[in-house]
Design a protein around this motif. Structure first.
Motif, PDB file in Angstrom:
ATOM      1  N   LEU A  29       0.835  -1.206   0.000  1.00  0.00           N
ATOM      2  CA  LEU A  29       0.000   0.000   0.000  1.00  0.00           C
ATOM      3  C   LEU A  29       0.871   1.258   0.000  1.00  0.00           C
ATOM      4  CD1 LEU A  29      -2.728  -1.065   2.592  1.00  0.00           C
ATOM      5  CD2 LEU A  29      -2.997  -0.883   0.115  1.00  0.00           C
ATOM      6  N   GLY A  30       1.949   1.216   0.758  1.00  0.00           N
ATOM      7  CA  GLY A  30       2.864   2.350   0.778  1.00  0.00           C
ATOM      8  C   GLY A  30       3.460   2.637  -0.589  1.00  0.00           C
ATOM      9  N   GLU A  31       3.738   1.595  -1.354  1.00  0.00           N
ATOM     10  CA  GLU A  31       4.249   1.797  -2.712  1.00  0.00           C
ATOM     11  C   GLU A  31       3.302   2.686  -3.520  1.00  0.00           C
ATOM     12  OE1 GLU A  31       5.072  -1.650  -4.949  1.00  0.00           O
ATOM     13  OE2 GLU A  31       6.567  -2.474  -3.569  1.00  0.00           O
ATOM     14  N   GLY A  32       1.998   2.460  -3.341  1.00  0.00           N
ATOM     15  CA  GLY A  32       1.028   3.248  -4.091  1.00  0.00           C
ATOM     16  C   GLY A  32       1.144   4.729  -3.804  1.00  0.00           C
ATOM     17  N   HIS A  33       1.325   5.090  -2.545  1.00  0.00           N
ATOM     18  CA  HIS A  33       1.491   6.505  -2.192  1.00  0.00           C
ATOM     19  C   HIS A  33       2.773   7.066  -2.813  1.00  0.00           C
ATOM     20  CE1 HIS A  33      -1.806   5.954   0.536  1.00  0.00           C
ATOM     21  NE2 HIS A  33      -1.124   5.149   1.326  1.00  0.00           N
ATOM     22  N   ALA A  34       3.847   6.277  -2.773  1.00  0.00           N
ATOM     23  CA  ALA A  34       5.123   6.737  -3.316  1.00  0.00           C
ATOM     24  C   ALA A  34       5.040   6.909  -4.831  1.00  0.00           C
ATOM     25  CB  ALA A  34       6.233   5.755  -2.940  1.00  0.00           C
ATOM     26  N   LEU A  35       4.416   5.966  -5.511  1.00  0.00           N
ATOM     27  CA  LEU A  35       4.304   6.066  -6.963  1.00  0.00           C
ATOM     28  C   LEU A  35       3.453   7.272  -7.366  1.00  0.00           C
ATOM     29  CD1 LEU A  35       3.861   2.282  -7.815  1.00  0.00           C
ATOM     30  CD2 LEU A  35       5.842   3.712  -8.370  1.00  0.00           C
ATOM     31  N   ALA A  36       2.408   7.538  -6.587  1.00  0.00           N
ATOM     32  CA  ALA A  36       1.569   8.710  -6.882  1.00  0.00           C
ATOM     33  C   ALA A  36       2.347  10.005  -6.736  1.00  0.00           C
ATOM     34  CB  ALA A  36       0.348   8.714  -5.958  1.00  0.00           C
ATOM     35  N   ALA A  37       3.395   9.991  -5.889  1.00  0.00           N
ATOM     36  CA  ALA A  37       4.238  11.177  -5.703  1.00  0.00           C
ATOM     37  C   ALA A  37       5.369  11.255  -6.724  1.00  0.00           C
ATOM     38  CB  ALA A  37       4.814  11.180  -4.289  1.00  0.00           C
ATOM     39  N   GLY A  38       5.447  10.271  -7.638  1.00  0.00           N
ATOM     40  CA  GLY A  38       6.485  10.275  -8.659  1.00  0.00           C
ATOM     41  C   GLY A  38       7.789   9.633  -8.241  1.00  0.00           C
ATOM     42  N   ALA A  39       7.755   8.816  -7.179  1.00  0.00           N
ATOM     43  CA  ALA A  39       8.979   8.217  -6.653  1.00  0.00           C
ATOM     44  C   ALA A  39       9.459   7.054  -7.516  1.00  0.00           C
ATOM     45  CB  ALA A  39       8.745   7.716  -5.232  1.00  0.00           C
ATOM     46  N   VAL A  40      10.739   6.749  -7.369  1.00  0.00           N
ATOM     47  CA  VAL A  40      11.255   5.460  -7.808  1.00  0.00           C
ATOM     48  C   VAL A  40      11.161   4.532  -6.604  1.00  0.00           C
ATOM     49  CG1 VAL A  40      13.657   6.158  -7.355  1.00  0.00           C
ATOM     50  CG2 VAL A  40      13.196   4.172  -8.772  1.00  0.00           C
ATOM     51  N   VAL A  41      10.528   3.374  -6.799  1.00  0.00           N
ATOM     52  CA  VAL A  41      10.303   2.409  -5.733  1.00  0.00           C
ATOM     53  C   VAL A  41      11.259   1.243  -5.929  1.00  0.00           C
ATOM     54  CG1 VAL A  41       8.656   0.761  -4.749  1.00  0.00           C
ATOM     55  CG2 VAL A  41       7.889   3.057  -5.396  1.00  0.00           C
ATOM     56  N   LEU A  42      12.024   0.931  -4.905  1.00  0.00           N
ATOM     57  CA  LEU A  42      12.990  -0.161  -4.956  1.00  0.00           C
ATOM     58  C   LEU A  42      12.496  -1.342  -4.144  1.00  0.00           C
ATOM     59  CD1 LEU A  42      16.365   1.759  -4.478  1.00  0.00           C
ATOM     60  CD2 LEU A  42      15.233   1.124  -6.616  1.00  0.00           C
ATOM     61  N   ARG A  43      12.573  -2.535  -4.744  1.00  0.00           N
ATOM     62  CA  ARG A  43      12.226  -3.773  -4.053  1.00  0.00           C
ATOM     63  C   ARG A  43      13.469  -4.652  -3.929  1.00  0.00           C
ATOM     64  NH1 ARG A  43       6.782  -5.441  -7.517  1.00  0.00           N
ATOM     65  NH2 ARG A  43       5.346  -3.925  -6.558  1.00  0.00           N
ATOM     66  N   PRO A  44      14.241  -4.505  -2.855  1.00  0.00           N
ATOM     67  CA  PRO A  44      15.319  -5.461  -2.618  1.00  0.00           C
ATOM     68  C   PRO A  44      14.751  -6.790  -2.140  1.00  0.00           C
ATOM     69  CG  PRO A  44      15.253  -3.845  -0.864  1.00  0.00           C
ATOM     70  CD  PRO A  44      14.188  -3.457  -1.836  1.00  0.00           C
ATOM     71  N   ALA A  45      15.535  -7.838  -2.281  1.00  0.00           N
ATOM     72  CA  ALA A  45      15.161  -9.143  -1.737  1.00  0.00           C
ATOM     73  C   ALA A  45      15.908  -9.313  -0.411  1.00  0.00           C
ATOM     74  CB  ALA A  45      15.475 -10.242  -2.749  1.00  0.00           C
ATOM     75  N   LEU A  46      16.923 -10.163  -0.371  1.00  0.00           N
ATOM     76  CA  LEU A  46      17.688 -10.370   0.855  1.00  0.00           C
ATOM     77  C   LEU A  46      18.907  -9.454   0.854  1.00  0.00           C
ATOM     78  CD1 LEU A  46      17.556 -14.264   1.131  1.00  0.00           C
ATOM     79  CD2 LEU A  46      16.024 -12.567   2.157  1.00  0.00           C
ATOM     80  N   VAL A  47      19.132  -8.809   1.996  1.00  0.00           N
ATOM     81  CA  VAL A  47      20.229  -7.842   2.119  1.00  0.00           C
ATOM     82  C   VAL A  47      21.200  -8.354   3.180  1.00  0.00           C
ATOM     83  CG1 VAL A  47      20.856  -5.440   2.539  1.00  0.00           C
ATOM     84  CG2 VAL A  47      18.619  -5.986   1.530  1.00  0.00           C
ATOM     85  N   THR A  48      22.469  -8.420   2.827  1.00  0.00           N
ATOM     86  CA  THR A  48      23.503  -8.902   3.740  1.00  0.00           C
ATOM     87  C   THR A  48      24.471  -7.772   4.067  1.00  0.00           C
ATOM     88  OG1 THR A  48      24.712  -9.709   1.802  1.00  0.00           O
ATOM     89  CG2 THR A  48      23.369 -11.311   2.999  1.00  0.00           C
ATOM     90  N   GLY A  49      25.352  -8.039   5.025  1.00  0.00           N
ATOM     91  CA  GLY A  49      26.371  -7.064   5.400  1.00  0.00           C
ATOM     92  C   GLY A  49      26.294  -6.722   6.870  1.00  0.00           C
ATOM     93  N   THR A  50      27.178  -5.847   7.315  1.00  0.00           N
ATOM     94  CA  THR A  50      27.234  -5.428   8.709  1.00  0.00           C
ATOM     95  C   THR A  50      25.870  -4.911   9.160  1.00  0.00           C
ATOM     96  OG1 THR A  50      29.570  -4.889   8.548  1.00  0.00           O
ATOM     97  CG2 THR A  50      28.327  -3.822  10.308  1.00  0.00           C
ATOM     98  N   GLY A  51      25.364  -5.479  10.246  1.00  0.00           N
ATOM     99  CA  GLY A  51      24.049  -5.103  10.743  1.00  0.00           C
ATOM    100  C   GLY A  51      22.946  -6.070  10.368  1.00  0.00           C
ATOM    101  N   ASP A  52      23.217  -7.036   9.492  1.00  0.00           N
ATOM    102  CA  ASP A  52      22.219  -8.026   9.078  1.00  0.00           C
ATOM    103  C   ASP A  52      21.855  -8.926  10.250  1.00  0.00           C
ATOM    104  OD1 ASP A  52      20.823 -10.226   7.952  1.00  0.00           O
ATOM    105  OD2 ASP A  52      22.716 -11.154   7.305  1.00  0.00           O
ATOM    106  N   ARG A  53      20.613  -8.871  10.666  1.00  0.00           N
ATOM    107  CA  ARG A  53      20.166  -9.691  11.794  1.00  0.00           C
ATOM    108  C   ARG A  53      19.194 -10.782  11.371  1.00  0.00           C
ATOM    109  NH1 ARG A  53      22.140  -7.831  16.419  1.00  0.00           N
ATOM    110  NH2 ARG A  53      22.925  -5.679  16.461  1.00  0.00           N
ATOM    111  N   TRP A  54      19.052 -10.978  10.047  1.00  0.00           N
ATOM    112  CA  TRP A  54      18.147 -12.033   9.625  1.00  0.00           C
ATOM    113  C   TRP A  54      18.812 -13.043   8.702  1.00  0.00           C
ATOM    114  CZ3 TRP A  54      16.185 -14.358   5.316  1.00  0.00           C
ATOM    115  CH2 TRP A  54      15.185 -15.303   5.570  1.00  0.00           C
ATOM    116  N   VAL A  55      19.456 -12.620   7.630  1.00  0.00           N
ATOM    117  CA  VAL A  55      19.879 -13.567   6.594  1.00  0.00           C
ATOM    118  C   VAL A  55      20.924 -14.541   7.128  1.00  0.00           C
ATOM    119  CG1 VAL A  55      20.831 -13.856   4.284  1.00  0.00           C
ATOM    120  CG2 VAL A  55      19.331 -11.908   4.770  1.00  0.00           C
TER     121      VAL A  55
END
Length: 323
Positions: free
Chosen positions: A148-174
């Motif tokens: 739903l948030g994507e819809g608000h961003a797209l209406a404002a003319g944003a570029v919307v990014l959809r990452p999948a899994l993110v690794t690196g310092t601070g990663d507490r899930w992958v």
């Protein structure tokens, strides 16, 4: 996303939400490295980093959002709630995004980057899909409200990014999740041939920064934001074992049904849905956004793991496995 009046090298102030989070803190550092002034929203105690002007408040605070966006040349909306109940998620991911986009409109900001997630697609497997090649079918309140948030961003003319899994310092899930799965589901999931989309957080931060400051042409719409080359699960597990972060998983090739059975037999915190994200194909075509941003994707998430290994060892809270 319309171009702003500031040129690519302009020291335009960037308004930032989620600035103290896993990805937001890397973006803040990337902006600082380029000498770009940052104004960031913060609910708790601000970080004294010498280059960020902090605005106290949250996404429900109209006056704070107005102060955040006033005079800024770009908005990076990276704040989100990734867990919690329906009302909590709606307040942040849906209504909060609508509120910050409205503040950006009042301030005349027309360069906006909004961070979402490939989790909006729901259950996979997904093998090399482009944006919206399968219908969105979010399984959690967090993912549903982020869509739903994507819809608000797209209406404002944003570029919307959809990452999948993110690794690196601070990663507490992958990687912590993989450490648990190495104990609960020992073996080579689908023979180690599962393909997954990964991106290191520093490379994602570079991409976000490039889109905010200096794309060669306006960028808009939804884009996957992973490294263009998917990673084989076996290669990821081998890389982590080589760094002493996981045991070497040299067990038998396991089918998806065998993975599910082993997971159920050994209770823990990682769910079947989370197991599926790394034990079945979840690969999203991501080439276009790096090209549009004129941002090299870097050597890939496996090459970045060594730099994050000391943090992972501390986070996992156990001695490293023998390499």
């Amino acid at each position: 996303m319309a171009a702003t009046s500031q040129g690519a090298g302009a020291r335009t102030t960037v308004a930032l939400t989620g600035a103290t989070g896993f990805i937001g803190s890397a973006v803040r550092a990337a902006l600082a490295a380029r000498g770009v002034p940052v104004r960031a929203l913060v609910r708790g105690e601000p970080v004294a980093d010498g280059h960020t002007a902090w605005v106290r408040g949250d996404l429900a605070d109209r006056s704070a959002l107005t102060e955040l966006c006033s005079g800024a040349g770009a908005l990076l909306h990276l704040a989100s709630l990734v867990g919690g109940g329906a009302e909590e998620c709606a307040a942040v991911n849906d209504r909060g995004t609508a509120a910050v986009m409205a503040a950006a409109a009042r301030a005349g900001i027309d360069r906006i980057v909004h961070l979402s997630t490939t989790a909006v697609y729901g259950e996979g497997p997904h093998t090399g899909i482009g944006v919206d090649e399968v219908p969105a079918a979010p399984l959690s309140e967090a993912s549903r409200t982020r869509l739903l948030g994507e819809g608000h961003a797209l209406a404002a003319g944003a570029v919307v990014l959809r990452p999948a899994l993110v690794t690196g310092t601070g990663d507490r899930w992958v990687v912590p999740g993989l450490a648990e799965l190495a104990r609960r589901v020992p073996g080579r999931w689908a023979g180690g041939d599962v393909r997954i989309s990964l991106v290191d957080r520093t490379d994602l931060a570079r991409l976000i920064t490039a889109l905010a400051l200096d794309p060669p042409a306006p960028v808009a719409g939804v884009h996957h934001a992973a490294h263009p080359e998917p990673v084989r699960s076996g290669d990821l597990l081998d890389a982590l074992a080589g760094l002493g972060l996981l045991p070497a998983l040299d067990g038998p090739a396991l089918s998806w049904e065998e993975c599910r059975r082993l997971l159920a037999a050994r209770p823990g915190t990682v769910s079947e849905r989370q197991l599926a994200m790394i034990a079945r194909d979840h690969w999203y075509r991501s080439d276009d956004v790096w090209r549009l941003a004129a941002c090299p994707p870097g050597p890939g998430p496996l090459a970045r793991l060594a730099g994050a290994a000391p943090w992972y060892r501390a986070a996992l809270g156990s001695p490293p496995w023998p390499c």
